[in-house]
Design a protein around this motif. Structure first.
Motif, short mmCIF file in Angstrom:
data_model
loop_
_atom_site.label_atom_id
_atom_site.label_comp_id
_atom_site.label_asym_id
_atom_site.label_seq_id
_atom_site.Cartn_x
_atom_site.Cartn_y
_atom_site.Cartn_z
N ASP A 177 0.80 -1.50 0.06
CA ASP A 177 -0.50 -0.48 -0.05
C ASP A 177 1.20 1.83 0.03
N ALA A 178 2.52 1.31 -0.27
CA ALA A 178 2.63 2.00 -0.39
C ALA A 178 2.51 3.15 -1.60
N VAL A 179 2.94 4.23 -1.00
CA VAL A 179 2.28 5.14 -2.19
C VAL A 179 3.40 6.11 -2.02
N GLU A 180 3.85 6.77 -3.99
CA GLU A 180 4.65 7.93 -3.67
C GLU A 180 4.19 9.11 -4.42
N VAL A 181 4.34 10.03 -4.16
CA VAL A 181 3.84 11.57 -4.37
C VAL A 181 4.64 12.03 -6.03
N HIS A 182 4.26 12.39 -6.91
CA HIS A 182 4.62 13.26 -7.82
C HIS A 182 4.70 14.75 -7.71
N ASP A 183 5.24 15.53 -7.43
CA ASP A 183 4.59 17.05 -7.81
C ASP A 183 5.45 17.23 -8.46
N LEU A 184 5.05 18.66 -9.17
CA LEU A 184 5.70 19.05 -10.90
C LEU A 184 7.41 19.13 -10.85
N GLU A 185 7.79 19.48 -9.53
CA GLU A 185 9.61 19.30 -9.74
C GLU A 185 10.11 17.85 -9.68
N ALA A 186 9.26 16.80 -9.35
CA ALA A 186 9.47 15.31 -9.62
C ALA A 186 9.19 15.45 -11.04
N MET A 187 8.79 15.72 -11.54
CA MET A 187 8.13 14.87 -13.00
C MET A 187 8.72 15.73 -14.13
N LEU A 188 8.89 16.86 -13.20
CA LEU A 188 10.22 17.75 -14.25
C LEU A 188 11.92 17.43 -14.12
N ARG A 189 12.17 16.24 -12.97
CA ARG A 189 13.25 15.07 -13.34
C ARG A 189 12.75 14.02 -14.47
N GLY A 190 11.50 14.03 -14.65
CA GLY A 190 11.90 12.26 -15.90
C GLY A 190 10.34 11.42 -15.38
N PRO A 191 10.07 10.62 -16.28
CA PRO A 191 8.74 10.02 -16.55
C PRO A 191 9.03 9.40 -15.40
N VAL A 192 7.64 8.96 -14.61
CA VAL A 192 8.09 7.68 -13.23
C VAL A 192 7.13 6.61 -13.75
N SER A 193 6.33 6.58 -14.75
CA SER A 193 5.95 5.27 -15.06
C SER A 193 5.54 5.24 -16.82
N THR A 194 4.73 4.31 -17.68
CA THR A 194 4.48 4.48 -18.39
C THR A 194 2.75 4.24 -18.62
N THR A 195 2.96 4.92 -19.81
CA THR A 195 1.69 5.16 -20.10
C THR A 195 0.09 4.70 -19.64
N THR A 196 0.23 3.36 -19.99
CA THR A 196 0.26 2.36 -19.31
C THR A 196 -0.58 1.53 -18.52
N SER A 197 -0.02 2.81 -17.11
CA SER A 197 0.26 2.82 -16.18
C SER A 197 -0.75 2.94 -15.16
N PHE A 198 -1.16 4.08 -15.84
CA PHE A 198 -2.52 4.90 -14.93
C PHE A 198 -4.07 4.81 -15.33
N LEU A 199 -4.80 5.91 -14.02
CA LEU A 199 -6.12 5.68 -14.71
C LEU A 199 -6.88 6.87 -13.86
N ALA A 200 -7.37 8.07 -15.10
CA ALA A 200 -7.25 9.44 -14.40
C ALA A 200 -8.92 9.30 -14.59
N ASP A 201 -9.35 10.29 -14.10
CA ASP A 201 -10.60 11.08 -14.73
C ASP A 201 -10.18 11.96 -15.88
N PRO A 202 -10.97 11.59 -17.20
CA PRO A 202 -10.79 12.00 -18.26
C PRO A 202 -10.59 13.76 -18.04
N GLY A 203 -11.83 14.50 -17.77
CA GLY A 203 -11.41 15.18 -17.60
C GLY A 203 -10.43 16.03 -16.85
#
Length: 352
Positions: A177-203
């Motif tokens: 159940d461990a969770v890592e949270v990626h903010d904007l600066e974390a994302m600017l350091r590079g991708p965190v995973s692949t396109t096939t790994s997330f579920l999102a609100d389409p909006g």
């Protein structure tokens, strides 16, 4: 973009599906049937599947149309995977949307776990799970010869007969159940995973601008950087995505170097994401940036002055104040003395 997904994308009977799964397809006949089967076997129900064919010349469309998952098939001329993903995003009727590439697979519990996490965290609009990397056993050696980093990336080797069944039986997807949270600066350091790994609100994805057609092999990364501007992105340690590396992949590191590092400069210094001082601080690089620079320094093209100059300019902007000058000097020497470059590569292979 007013209104909720439920209000604006209902089925003919007035009921919206829980999840829309978008599968971009381009000459993927070799993989698409098993990919759709991995959706069909999801333990979560109430799904719609949208396959967007991006001008294929093989029989992948027919395979997708005949598959029992019952996908809705959309067709377009060859405009690229980002446009195909955006087309599927625009057509999605579900409360949530997920993307599965034509050559990747999901564990049967992938969507169920993601939905359960989102139900426990009602304020969240996106969640990433984690991936396990696999390749066909008979391709691993050839992949390593083409790109050593990719060849050694896959932790799971499978046969080509029943890839999905073999992965489900062999892979440890217990996670935690461990969770890592990626903010904007974390994302600017590079991708965190692949396109096939997330579920999102389409909006949320539409608000962030969708996938970026100009960013070759990084259209999803640009989208997620923009998502991180709106809210941090949580990632749960649940490895339920099977990410395939193979000889025909478009995102091998040797092809990503200049586009990715150029994108990194644009994202840091474009003025819209972080202030100039932060962008020039050199603190926003990550392991992928460093890996891709090494790939560029070892590429045959590095012998050419124009290529070498472009790499040098990117390095100067991304790693101030000296732009990793020592590494570039060594690479220039190796490019002028090919026997030395080959010896260094042999040492690296033995140490890998």
């Amino acid at each position: 973009m007013g209104g909720s997904p439920e209000a604006s994308h209902r089925d003919a009977d007035g009921v919206a599906p829980v999840v829309s799964v978008v599968v971009p397809l381009y000459n993927g006949a070799a993989w698409i049937a098993e990919t759709l089967t991995s959706i069909e076997r999801q333990t979560a129900g109430d799904l719609e599947v949208i396959v967007v064919d991006d001008g294929s010349s093989d029989d992948g469309r027919e395979i997708a149309r005949a598959h029992p998952v019952g996908a809705r098939l959309l067709e377009q001329s060859h405009l690229g995977v980002a446009v195909a993903r955006n087309r599927g995003l625009a057509e999605a009727r579900g409360r949530w949307v997920a993307f599965l590439d034509q050559d990747d697979l999901w564990h049967p519990t992938h969507l169920e776990r993601a939905l359960a996490w989102l139900a426990r965290h009602p304020g969240e609009r996106i969640v990433f799970l984690r991936e396990l990397v696999f390749t066909a056993a008979d391709e691993r050696e050839r992949l390593a010869r083409m790109d050593q980093g990719v060849g050694g990336w896959a932790g799971l080797l499978v046969s080509s007969d029943d890839t999905l069944g073999e992965l489900v039986a062999a892979a440890d997807v217990t996670g935690s159940d461990a969770v890592e949270v990626h903010d904007l600066e974390a994302m600017l350091r590079g991708p965190v995973s692949t396109t096939t790994s997330f579920l999102a609100d389409p909006g949320l994805l539409r608000l962030a601008g969708g996938f970026a057609p100009h960013a070759l092999a990084m259209d999803d990364y640009w989208l997620l950087v923009n998502v991180a501007r709106l809210q941090p992105i949580p990632q749960v340690h649940q490895p339920t995505v099977f990410y395939r590396v193979h000889l025909g992949a478009t995102s091998r590191t040797t092809r990503l170097g200049l586009p990715f590092l150029s994108s990194a400069v644009a994202l840091r210094l474009g003025g819209g994401l972080v202030d100039l001082e932060t962008g020039l601080s050199g603190r926003l690089d990550g392991s992928l940036h460093r890996h891709l620079l090494r790939e560029l320094l070892g590429a045959p093209e590095y012998r050419e002055p124009r290529f070498r100059g472009a790499v040098g300019h990117l390095a100067a902007l991304l790693w101030p104040p000296d732009g990793r000058r020592r590494e570039r000097r060594r690479a220039t020497l190796a490019a002028r003395l090919p026997w030395l470059r080959d010896a260094v590569r042999a040492v690296r292979r033995r140490g890998a």
